[in-house]
Design a protein around this motif. Structure first.
Motif, PDB file in Angstrom:
ATOM      1  N   GLU A 192       0.795  -1.223   0.000  1.00 12.34           N
ATOM      2  CA  GLU A 192       0.000   0.000   0.000  1.00 12.34           C
ATOM      3  C   GLU A 192       0.837   1.288   0.000  1.00 12.34           C
ATOM      4  O   GLU A 192       0.497   2.259  -0.667  1.00 12.34           O
ATOM      5  N   ARG A 193       1.947   1.286   0.744  1.00 12.45           N
ATOM      6  CA  ARG A 193       2.746   2.518   0.811  1.00 12.45           C
ATOM      7  C   ARG A 193       3.268   2.905  -0.568  1.00 12.45           C
ATOM      8  O   ARG A 193       3.228   4.076  -0.965  1.00 12.45           O
ATOM      9  N   GLY A 194       3.778   1.889  -1.281  1.00 16.94           N
ATOM     10  CA  GLY A 194       4.315   2.154  -2.608  1.00 16.94           C
ATOM     11  C   GLY A 194       3.209   2.533  -3.574  1.00 16.94           C
ATOM     12  O   GLY A 194       3.346   3.456  -4.390  1.00 16.94           O
ATOM     13  N   LEU A 195       2.096   1.824  -3.448  1.00 17.30           N
ATOM     14  CA  LEU A 195       0.968   2.075  -4.333  1.00 17.30           C
ATOM     15  C   LEU A 195       0.405   3.474  -4.099  1.00 17.30           C
ATOM     16  O   LEU A 195       0.026   4.181  -5.052  1.00 17.30           O
ATOM     17  N   ASP A 196       0.375   3.888  -2.851  1.00 14.81           N
ATOM     18  CA  ASP A 196      -0.126   5.220  -2.510  1.00 14.81           C
ATOM     19  C   ASP A 196       0.725   6.291  -3.196  1.00 14.81           C
ATOM     20  O   ASP A 196       0.202   7.266  -3.752  1.00 14.81           O
ATOM     21  N   ALA A 197       2.045   6.096  -3.196  1.00 15.57           N
ATOM     22  CA  ALA A 197       2.940   7.058  -3.843  1.00 15.57           C
ATOM     23  C   ALA A 197       2.711   7.063  -5.355  1.00 15.57           C
ATOM     24  O   ALA A 197       2.653   8.125  -5.987  1.00 15.57           O
ATOM     25  N   LEU A 198       2.565   5.873  -5.948  1.00 13.07           N
ATOM     26  CA  LEU A 198       2.352   5.789  -7.398  1.00 13.07           C
ATOM     27  C   LEU A 198       1.028   6.442  -7.787  1.00 13.07           C
ATOM     28  O   LEU A 198       0.905   7.084  -8.832  1.00 13.07           O
ATOM     29  N   ARG A 199       0.032   6.263  -6.915  1.00 14.58           N
ATOM     30  CA  ARG A 199      -1.283   6.872  -7.138  1.00 14.58           C
ATOM     31  C   ARG A 199      -1.153   8.388  -7.174  1.00 14.58           C
ATOM     32  O   ARG A 199      -1.666   9.057  -8.069  1.00 14.58           O
ATOM     33  N   ARG A 200      -0.417   8.961  -6.211  1.00 14.99           N
ATOM     34  CA  ARG A 200      -0.202  10.410  -6.174  1.00 14.99           C
ATOM     35  C   ARG A 200       0.526  10.891  -7.417  1.00 14.99           C
ATOM     36  O   ARG A 200       0.371  12.039  -7.835  1.00 14.99           O
ATOM     37  N   ALA A 201       1.365  10.001  -7.980  1.00 15.93           N
ATOM     38  CA  ALA A 201       2.119  10.387  -9.180  1.00 15.93           C
ATOM     39  C   ALA A 201       1.315  10.094 -10.448  1.00 15.93           C
ATOM     40  O   ALA A 201       1.820  10.258 -11.561  1.00 15.93           O
ATOM     41  N   GLY A 202       0.076   9.612 -10.275  1.00 14.78           N
ATOM     42  CA  GLY A 202      -0.777   9.353 -11.434  1.00 14.78           C
ATOM     43  C   GLY A 202      -0.409   8.100 -12.207  1.00 14.78           C
ATOM     44  O   GLY A 202      -0.793   7.943 -13.368  1.00 14.78           O
ATOM     45  N   LEU A 203       0.332   7.180 -11.568  1.00 16.37           N
ATOM     46  CA  LEU A 203       0.803   5.995 -12.294  1.00 16.37           C
ATOM     47  C   LEU A 203       0.080   4.712 -11.894  1.00 16.37           C
ATOM     48  O   LEU A 203       0.428   3.627 -12.366  1.00 16.37           O
ATOM     49  N   GLU A 204      -0.920   4.812 -11.015  1.00 17.14           N
ATOM     50  CA  GLU A 204      -1.544   3.598 -10.493  1.00 17.14           C
ATOM     51  C   GLU A 204      -2.059   2.683 -11.603  1.00 17.14           C
ATOM     52  O   GLU A 204      -1.762   1.486 -11.620  1.00 17.14           O
ATOM     53  N   ASP A 205      -2.830   3.251 -12.539  1.00 18.25           N
ATOM     54  CA  ASP A 205      -3.463   2.389 -13.542  1.00 18.25           C
ATOM     55  C   ASP A 205      -2.433   1.693 -14.405  1.00 18.25           C
ATOM     56  O   ASP A 205      -2.537   0.498 -14.682  1.00 18.25           O
ATOM     57  N   GLU A 206      -1.420   2.469 -14.824  1.00 16.24           N
ATOM     58  CA  GLU A 206      -0.413   1.895 -15.703  1.00 16.24           C
ATOM     59  C   GLU A 206       0.366   0.775 -14.997  1.00 16.24           C
ATOM     60  O   GLU A 206       0.647  -0.274 -15.589  1.00 16.24           O
ATOM     61  N   VAL A 207       0.672   0.987 -13.731  1.00 18.27           N
ATOM     62  CA  VAL A 207       1.421  -0.033 -12.986  1.00 18.27           C
ATOM     63  C   VAL A 207       0.528  -1.244 -12.691  1.00 18.27           C
ATOM     64  O   VAL A 207       0.942  -2.392 -12.858  1.00 18.27           O
ATOM     65  N   MET A 208      -0.713  -0.987 -12.290  1.00 22.64           N
ATOM     66  CA  MET A 208      -1.590  -2.104 -11.909  1.00 22.64           C
ATOM     67  C   MET A 208      -1.964  -2.978 -13.107  1.00 22.64           C
ATOM     68  O   MET A 208      -2.454  -4.089 -12.936  1.00 22.64           O
ATOM     69  N   ALA A 209      -1.710  -2.485 -14.309  1.00 21.96           N
ATOM     70  CA  ALA A 209      -1.960  -3.306 -15.497  1.00 21.96           C
ATOM     71  C   ALA A 209      -0.852  -4.342 -15.686  1.00 21.96           C
ATOM     72  O   ALA A 209      -0.950  -5.210 -16.551  1.00 21.96           O
ATOM     73  N   GLN A 210       0.210  -4.262 -14.897  1.00 21.70           N
ATOM     74  CA  GLN A 210       1.340  -5.176 -15.091  1.00 21.70           C
ATOM     75  C   GLN A 210       1.781  -5.857 -13.790  1.00 21.70           C
ATOM     76  O   GLN A 210       2.960  -5.992 -13.526  1.00 21.70           O
ATOM     77  N   VAL A 211       0.796  -6.282 -12.990  1.00 23.76           N
ATOM     78  CA  VAL A 211       1.123  -6.922 -11.706  1.00 23.76           C
ATOM     79  C   VAL A 211       0.409  -8.264 -11.573  1.00 23.76           C
ATOM     80  O   VAL A 211      -0.540  -8.542 -12.304  1.00 23.76           O
ATOM     81  N   VAL A 212       0.876  -9.069 -10.633  1.00 20.60           N
ATOM     82  CA  VAL A 212       0.179 -10.308 -10.273  1.00 20.60           C
ATOM     83  C   VAL A 212      -0.175 -10.222  -8.787  1.00 20.60           C
ATOM     84  O   VAL A 212       0.673  -9.883  -7.963  1.00 20.60           O
ATOM     85  N   MET A 213      -1.427 -10.520  -8.466  1.00 25.10           N
ATOM     86  CA  MET A 213      -1.881 -10.449  -7.082  1.00 25.10           C
ATOM     87  C   MET A 213      -1.282 -11.580  -6.244  1.00 25.10           C
ATOM     88  O   MET A 213      -1.208 -12.712  -6.703  1.00 25.10           O
ATOM     89  N   MET A 214      -0.875 -11.254  -5.029  1.00 22.63           N
ATOM     90  CA  MET A 214      -0.425 -12.276  -4.079  1.00 22.63           C
ATOM     91  C   MET A 214      -1.271 -12.171  -2.816  1.00 22.63           C
ATOM     92  O   MET A 214      -1.193 -11.183  -2.093  1.00 22.63           O
TER      93      MET A 214
END
Ligand code: FAD
Ligand code: E0Q
Length: 442
Positions: A48-70
């Motif tokens: 969440e901490r990393g994701l929160d930062a990426l979200r603030r940088a407007g990159l959440e969608d682009e990053v979440m399109a290339q992940v695998v859930m654990m």
């Protein structure tokens, strides 16, 4: 900025977006041209901490399109059985396996689009504070280059050259704690039919006491396996040296993994052995001339999967202080004051997690405590939040997670002393202890 890794790319993006004049110098070639780590897939757990930062940088969608859930850790016991230990309450509390190289490239593209200039094949070699000149070397050709600078941000990782230079100007109060263990990255490829060979939505872990293996899924349906071993001893990197040695080790200790690792011996011989250590610093900046962030400021062992997450939190904090303060010196001082206690807390918690991973995830006391922990979390959702949850799924400061975690551990040990199941727990006592010792989290 020195270093276009995880911290440098995100910080460069955030500052460029805010109109700062950003130059990033990176020792390695451009990964978008040259490929990353020789084309190997290395992955990281994003929380969440990393994701929160990426979200603030407007990159959440682009990053979440290339992940695998654990969803949790899949523990592979010595008798060959497995157990999924969920990380959170349900699928709203999961972590994500991301490809390091792709994540960095995504951020570099965005940083350049925002106006940052990135120069590759530029290894910082010298800093002249008086003339404000940096000297770089291109490691492919040996050629030297110079550049002028106004303020230096060291996002050049655990072996930071900026830090080494700063330490010659001022005593940084460095305290180095080697861990006498190293790591080797290996691979479980997709099956011949192109499928996952083991459960994809988990972080696999083979705890074996003094050592362990883990595996994280890649979107390509392969897994990156990391073997953590002591440097010396049996088994250790000093005795496990040949393809035959590693095959024998896996046949004895990780036979189910071995069956899925056709390239074990070549991976082992081809990939470097990494080192692990913690470095605590008393000072992260040199007036307004230089500041450290990410691994350069606080190298940590990887056993909580928080190094990148923490580095991203650093970026958000540093930008906030730069925007709020009248000058770099006061911004860096405020950044350090906020982040140093928190970095220290996650450095310590990461070390503790190694012992927990290796020895405790399959031990009886631990399992009773974990069961009680989950029950208390349900009974007191605003007060009793498992430490792992505070670190991984919340953004409250790491130091707060550590302190509340200490109190919670005391409560758990006290309440389960001598008990082999939670059925005999004295709820009156435990609930009273929670109400008295843990204020609700805002
Ligand atoms: P880096 O990513 O190391 O970037 C530093 C950059 O600076 C590099 O590109 C380097 O080439 C460049 N550089 C270095 N020296 C110079 C120089 N002199 N001149 C110019 N450039 C230079 N974290 C997580 O959050 N989750 C995980 O699951 C996780 N797993 C991990 C597993 C392992 C085995 C390890 C070792 C670490 C793991 N981490 C994880 C931690 C994470 O990798 C680091 O915390 C993160 O990379 C720190 O980012 P950074 O930008 O500070 O440093
Ligand atoms: C996580 C996710 C390298 C690494 C990364 C991780 C984790 C571990 C063990 C390791 C901790 C955990 N963990 O499962 O408790 O949560 O990132 Cl070794």
């Amino acid at each position: 900025m020195i270093g276009a890794g995880l911290a440098g790319a995100l910080l460069g993006l955030m500052l460029a977006r805010r109109g700062w004049n950003v130059d990033i110098f990176e020792r390695r070639p451009d990964p978008r041209v040259a490929g990353y780590e020789g084309g190997r897939s290395i992955n990281l757990a994003l929380a969440e901490r990393g994701l929160d930062a990426l979200r603030r940088a407007g990159l959440e969608d682009e990053v979440m399109a290339q992940v695998v859930m654990m969803r949790g850790r899949m523990v592979h016991f010595e008798d060959g059985t497995t157990q999924l230990q969920r990380y959170g309450r349900d699928d709203s509390e999961v972590i994500w396996s991301v490809h390091r190289g792709r994540l960095v490239m995504t951020m570099l593209d965005a940083a350049e689009a925002a106006g940052a200039r990135i120069r590759f094949n530029r290894r910082l070699e010298q800093v002249d504070r008086d003339t404000r000149v940096l000297k770089f070397v291109d490691d492919r050709t040996g050629h030297a280059f110079t550049e002028s600078f106004s303020t230096l941000m060291g996002s050049d990782g655990a072996g930071s050259s900026v830090r080494a230079w700063m330490a010659r100007q001022k005593d940084l109060g460095e305290r180095f704690e080697a861990l006498d263990h190293g790591y080797k990255e290996l691979e479980i490829p997709p099956s011949p039919a192109g499928d996952w060979r083991i459960e994809p939505n988990a972080l696999h872990i083979w705890p074996r006491g003094g050592y362990m293996c883990i595996a994280l899924p890649n979107t390509e349906r392969s897994f990156t396996v990391t073997l953590f071993l002591p440097d010396d001893g049996e088994p250790g990197f000093s005795t496990v040296r040949t393809g035959e040695d590693v095959r024998a080790l896996f046949a004895r200790d990780f036979p189910d993994a071995l069956a899925q690792m056709p390239n074990l011996a070549t991976n082992f011989l081809d990939h470097p052995t990494g080192m692990l250590a913690t470095l605590y610093l008393d000072h992260w900046h040199l007036g307004g001339d230089a500041v450290l962030l990410g691994d350069a400021a606080h190298p940590m062992v990887p056993f909580h999967g928080q190094g990148m997450n923490c580095a991203f939190e650093d970026c958000v904090a540093l930008v906030r202080h730069i925007e709020a303060a009248p000058d770099f010196e006061s911004a860096f001082a405020a950044f350090e004051a906020e982040r140093r206690p928190n970095a220290r807390a996650i450095q310590e918690m990461a070390l503790e997690n190694y012992v927990e991973m290796r020895d405790r995830v399959d031990d009886a006391d631990y399992l009773v405590q974990r069961e009680l922990e989950q029950l208390l979390a349900e009974r007191h959702p605003d007060r009793f939040i498992p430490r792992y949850t505070m670190v991984t799924f919340r953004t409250l400061p790491y130091a707060v997670a550590q302190e509340r975690g200490r109190i919670q551990r005391d409560i758990l040990i006290e309440a389960t002393r001598g008990l082999s199941t939670v059925a005999a727990v004295d709820w009156g006592n435990v609930d009273a202890a929670v109400m008295k010792r843990l204020e609700p989290v805002e």
